[in-house]
Design an enzyme around this catalytic site. Structure first.
Site, PDB file in Angstrom:
ATOM      1  N   GLY A   1       0.834  -1.198   0.000  1.00 23.78           N
ATOM      2  CA  GLY A   1       0.000   0.000   0.000  1.00 23.78           C
ATOM      3  C   GLY A   1       0.867   1.245   0.000  1.00 23.78           C
ATOM      4  O   GLY A   1       2.072   1.176   0.268  1.00 23.78           O
TER       5      GLY A   1
ATOM      6  N   CYS B   1       5.376  -6.027   1.377  1.00 22.55           N
ATOM      7  CA  CYS B   1       5.692  -4.594   1.421  1.00 22.55           C
ATOM      8  C   CYS B   1       5.037  -3.933   2.644  1.00 22.55           C
ATOM      9  O   CYS B   1       5.418  -4.217   3.769  1.00 22.55           O
ATOM     10  CB  CYS B   1       5.285  -3.942   0.103  1.00 22.55           C
ATOM     11  SG  CYS B   1       6.075  -2.352  -0.184  1.00 22.55           S
ATOM     12  N   TYR B   2       4.018  -3.093   2.461  1.00 21.26           N
ATOM     13  CA  TYR B   2       3.350  -2.471   3.608  1.00 21.26           C
ATOM     14  C   TYR B   2       2.805  -3.537   4.555  1.00 21.26           C
ATOM     15  O   TYR B   2       2.846  -3.383   5.783  1.00 21.26           O
ATOM     16  CB  TYR B   2       2.220  -1.564   3.126  1.00 21.26           C
ATOM     17  CG  TYR B   2       1.416  -0.934   4.252  1.00 21.26           C
ATOM     18  CD1 TYR B   2       1.895   0.171   4.942  1.00 21.26           C
ATOM     19  CD2 TYR B   2       0.181  -1.466   4.623  1.00 21.26           C
ATOM     20  CE1 TYR B   2       1.168   0.750   5.978  1.00 21.26           C
ATOM     21  CE2 TYR B   2      -0.553  -0.896   5.650  1.00 21.26           C
ATOM     22  CZ  TYR B   2      -0.056   0.206   6.320  1.00 21.26           C
ATOM     23  OH  TYR B   2      -0.784   0.775   7.354  1.00 21.26           O
TER      24      TYR B   2
ATOM     25  N   HIS C   1       7.571  -7.122  -4.350  1.00 20.70           N
ATOM     26  CA  HIS C   1       6.281  -7.552  -4.918  1.00 20.70           C
ATOM     27  C   HIS C   1       6.481  -8.779  -5.801  1.00 20.70           C
ATOM     28  O   HIS C   1       6.885  -8.662  -6.961  1.00 20.70           O
ATOM     29  CB  HIS C   1       5.665  -6.414  -5.743  1.00 20.70           C
ATOM     30  CG  HIS C   1       5.188  -5.272  -4.914  1.00 20.70           C
ATOM     31  ND1 HIS C   1       3.940  -5.239  -4.338  1.00 20.70           N
ATOM     32  CD2 HIS C   1       5.812  -4.129  -4.535  1.00 20.70           C
ATOM     33  CE1 HIS C   1       3.805  -4.111  -3.645  1.00 20.70           C
ATOM     34  NE2 HIS C   1       4.926  -3.424  -3.747  1.00 20.70           N
TER      35      HIS C   1
ATOM     36  N   GLU D   1       4.186 -10.554  -7.092  1.00 19.87           N
ATOM     37  CA  GLU D   1       3.058 -10.730  -8.003  1.00 19.87           C
ATOM     38  C   GLU D   1       3.254 -10.071  -9.362  1.00 19.87           C
ATOM     39  O   GLU D   1       2.513 -10.369 -10.317  1.00 19.87           O
ATOM     40  CB  GLU D   1       1.767 -10.195  -7.355  1.00 19.87           C
ATOM     41  CG  GLU D   1       1.707  -8.684  -7.166  1.00 19.87           C
ATOM     42  CD  GLU D   1       2.345  -8.193  -5.882  1.00 19.87           C
ATOM     43  OE1 GLU D   1       2.018  -7.066  -5.453  1.00 19.87           O
ATOM     44  OE2 GLU D   1       3.172  -8.917  -5.299  1.00 19.87           O
TER      45      GLU D   1
ATOM     46  N   ASP E   1     -18.719  -9.858 -21.954  1.00 18.49           N
ATOM     47  CA  ASP E   1     -19.191 -10.021 -20.577  1.00 18.49           C
ATOM     48  C   ASP E   1     -20.692 -10.258 -20.494  1.00 18.49           C
ATOM     49  O   ASP E   1     -21.155 -11.232 -19.892  1.00 18.49           O
ATOM     50  CB  ASP E   1     -18.816  -8.799 -19.727  1.00 18.49           C
ATOM     51  CG  ASP E   1     -17.342  -8.461 -19.819  1.00 18.49           C
ATOM     52  OD1 ASP E   1     -16.553  -9.362 -20.164  1.00 18.49           O
ATOM     53  OD2 ASP E   1     -16.976  -7.304 -19.556  1.00 18.49           O
TER      54      ASP E   1
ATOM     55  N   LYS F   1     -11.400 -10.982 -16.412  1.00 17.82           N
ATOM     56  CA  LYS F   1     -11.745 -11.070 -17.830  1.00 17.82           C
ATOM     57  C   LYS F   1     -11.330 -12.398 -18.451  1.00 17.82           C
ATOM     58  O   LYS F   1     -12.111 -13.033 -19.177  1.00 17.82           O
ATOM     59  CB  LYS F   1     -11.067  -9.922 -18.593  1.00 17.82           C
ATOM     60  CG  LYS F   1     -11.501  -9.790 -20.042  1.00 17.82           C
ATOM     61  CD  LYS F   1     -12.889  -9.187 -20.111  1.00 17.82           C
ATOM     62  CE  LYS F   1     -13.303  -8.879 -21.529  1.00 17.82           C
ATOM     63  NZ  LYS F   1     -14.567  -8.133 -21.587  1.00 17.82           N
TER      64      LYS F   1
END
Length: 482
Positions: free
Chosen positions: A60, A91-92, A169, A171, A228, A378
Site C-alpha cells: 500500500g 511490502c506495507y 512484490h 506478483e 461479458d 476477464k
C-alpha cells in the site's frame, strides 16, 4: 458464486491500497486456488467467516508511522496464531506485521522503486533455493524493517508462528521468479489444496441462479456488443431457458455494421431470445454539444436506464406480469475499481471512470440484480464462455466500452461527421490487424477521433482535416496492459 462452495482452500487478500493488490489475487487463481480481495480494515468476523488457510496482507502507499494508517482488525494476529493460519505480508503488509509483532519499522533513507537484486543468505521456506542464490525483484516502498522479530531484510519468516513477509512484490512480472515464490509458499510451505476450476464455477452459478429465480419469474438482460454481457446471458439462459428476455440497444454509437454482426451471433449461434431496439436519435440528441467524457458516460447511462424501463413495461404488458430480475455482466475488476482504497479517509476512491455496471442503476429500481460474473476476471470469463460454447470468434472480440464510440470521439459526437469517420477508420484498422494475423495476440485495438486538425496531401491537393489516432495494447487480465 458462494466463496464457501469452492473446492479449493480460500486465500483472502487484505487490501491496503497497493496498485498491485489485485494482481496477487489473479496470480493465485492461476494456480487453481480461489482468492478474493477484501478491505484490509475488514472486521475480524469477515475474515474468520471465510475460514481461510492463508491470509495475505497487501502492499500500500501508506507508512505505518502515519496517523490513521490502515491496519488489520484487533485480534487478527492472535486469531491467526491460535488457528494455525499462515500469514504473508507483502511490502506495507510486511511492515504492519513486523510492527504488530514487536519489531521496528523505520523510514528509509531513500524510497526504493524499481528492479533490485536480492541474495539468499539463509535457505528458508518462503524463498527456498541455496545460500548465495540471487534473483531480481520489484521494490516499491519508503519504509523498511530495521529491527525484526526474525529474519533478514528482503524476506522474513517465523515458521513456528506461521508468519512470513516479503519486502518486494512477487506478483508483478518484473519479479521474474515471483510466481514460483508464491507457488512454493502456497503449496510447499502452507500445504494449500488446489482444485478451483471454471467448470465448478459454472455449475455453482447455475445452482445459485436457480435458487434465486422462482419457477415462474422472468428475467431481463441488457446485451451489449461485448463478451461479458453475452457470457452472463448465456449462463442465465442455460439455467432458466426462455424466461430470460434480452434486449440489445442500438444507440448510434456502435462500430461499423456492429448491430447486424452481433444480432446474427445472438440468434444463430447462441439461440438467445433477443429484442433489438434502435434509439439512435434519442441518444445523439442528448449528447449534442457535450464534450466532457464523464458527462457523456452519465448521460448514456441514464438513457440506457430509460430504454430498459420502457422494455420492462412492454414485456410486462406482453407477459401479464412484471419481470423480477435484471442480469448484468459485472466483472471483478469493475467491482475492484469502484471500491475505495483503505486509509484514504474517503467513502469512495478518485473516479477513474464511471462504471455502467457498478452503481449506475437507479436506487428506486424495482428489479433485483443477478451478477453471475462479479467474482471473475476477464480471462476467467473467456474460459467460462468457451465451456458454454460461445463462438471462439466472438470471445476473441476486443473489449468495447459501454458508452461506445462516444468516448472514442474526443469532442462532440454529432459534429464533423466524427462517428462515421471513426467507424470506417476502425474497420480498416481492425481488418488490417486481422489480415496480419495478430488480432488474437492483441487485447484491444481501436481508433480515436481527436479534436485537432492537421495538414496533409490527398489527391495531389493540400488538405486540413481531423486527426485520428490508432492504439493497440496487450493484456492478460484486463487489469494491466502494455
Amino acid at each position: 458464486m458462494d466463496p464457501k462452495a469452492v473446492k479449493s482452500d480460500l486465500v483472502p487478500i487484505l487490501d491496503f491500497g497497493s496498485q498491485y493488490t489485485h494482481l496477487i489475487t489473479r496470480r493465485i487463481r492461476s494456480l487453481s486456488v480461489f482468492s478474493l480481495c477484501i478491505s484490509g480494515t475488514s472486521p475480524l468476523s469477515t475474515i474468520t467467516s471465510l475460514n481461510p488457510k492463508v491470509v495475505i496482507l497487501s502492499g500500500g502507499p501508506h507508512s505505518v508511522h502515519a496517523d490513521n494508517s490502515p491496519s488489520f482488525a484487533d485480534g487478527f494476529v492472535e486469531w491467526a496464531q491460535s488457528n494455525g493460519v499462515f500469514v504473508l505480508g507483502i511490502c506495507y503488509g510486511l511492515h504492519l506485521l513486523v510492527q504488530r509483532l514487536g519489531g521496528e519499522v523505520r523510514v528509509g533513507e531513500k524510497q526504493e522503486y524499481g528492479r533490485m537484486e536480492i541474495e539468499v543468505e539463509k535457505s528458508c521456506g518462503i524463498l527456498g533455493g541455496k545460500v548465495g542464490d540471487r534473483q531480481v525483484v520489484w521494490m516499491s516502498h519508503g519504509d523498511e524493517a530495521a529491527t525484526l522479530p526474525n529474519g533478514g531484510v528482503a524476506a522474513v519468516e517465523d515458521k513456528y508462528r506461521r508468519f512470513f513477509g516479503l519486502q518486494y512484490h512477487p506478483e508483478v512480472t518484473h519479479s521474474p521468479e515471483g510466481m514460483e515464490t508464491l507457488r512454493s509458499f502456497l503449496f510447499e510451505v502452507c500445504g494449500v489444496n488446489a482444485g478451483w476450476k471454471m467448470e465448478d464455477v459454472m455449475d455453482e452459478e447455475i445452482k445459485v441462479i436457480n435458487n434465486m429465480v422462482g419457477p415462474d419469474d422472468h428475467v431481463i438482460c441488457a446485451l451489449s456488443v461485448g463478451v461479458d454481457s453475452t457470457v452472463a446471458a448465456t449462463l442465465v439462459h442455460k439455467a432458466i431457458g426462455d424466461r430470460l428476455h434480452c434486449v440489445f440497444v442500438d444507440n448510434g454509437l456502435l462500430r461499423y455494421k456492429e448491430r447486424e454482426r452481433v444480432m446474427e451471433t445472438f440468434e444463430r449461434d447462441l439461440h438467445l431470445p433477443v429484442t433489438c431496439v434502435d434509439v439512435t436519435e434519442q441518444f445523439l440528441s442528448k449528447l449534442k454539444g457535450v464534450v466532457d467524457p464523464e458527462l457523456k458516460r452519465k448521460i448514456i447511462g441514464k438513457e440506457f436506464i430509460c430504454v430498459f424501463d420502457a422494455f420492462a413495461k412492454e414485456l410486462e404488458n406482453n407477459l401479464g406480469k412484471k419481470p423480477v430480475f435484471f442480469v448484468q455482466g459485472t466483472l471483478y475488476p469493475d467491482v475492484i475499481e469502484s471500491c475505495p482504497p483503505p486509509g484514504t479517509g474517503r467513502t469512495h476512491s478518485h473516479t477513474i471512470k464511471s462504471h455502467h455496471n457498478v452503481g449506475g442503476l437507479p436506487k428506486d429500481m424495482k428489479l433485483k440484480l443477478i451478477e453471475p460474473l462479479k467474482l471473475l476476471f476477464k480471462d476467467e470469463v473467456l474460459q467460462l464462455g468457451r465451456i458454454l460454447t460461445v463462438p471462439y470468434s466472438f470471445l476473441k472480440r476486443h473489449p468495447f466500452p459501454g458508452p461506445g464510440l462516444a468516448v472514442r470521439v474526443l469532442g462532440d459526437v454529432t459534429e464533423d461527421n466524427a462517428l462515421d469517420t471513426l467507424r470506417q477508420v476502425d474497420e480498416i484498422f481492425i481488418q488490417l490487424i486481422k489480415d496480419a494475423g495478430i488480432y488474437d495476440s492483441i487485447w484491444q485495438a481501436f481508433a480515436v477521433f481527436l479534436p485537432v486538425k492537421s495538414v496533409g496531401v490527398q489527391g495531389d491537393q493540400r488538405t486540413h482535416s481531423h486527426v485520428v489516432a490508432l492504439r493497440a495494447v496487450t493484456s492478460q487480465d484486463g487489469m494491466t496492459a502494455d
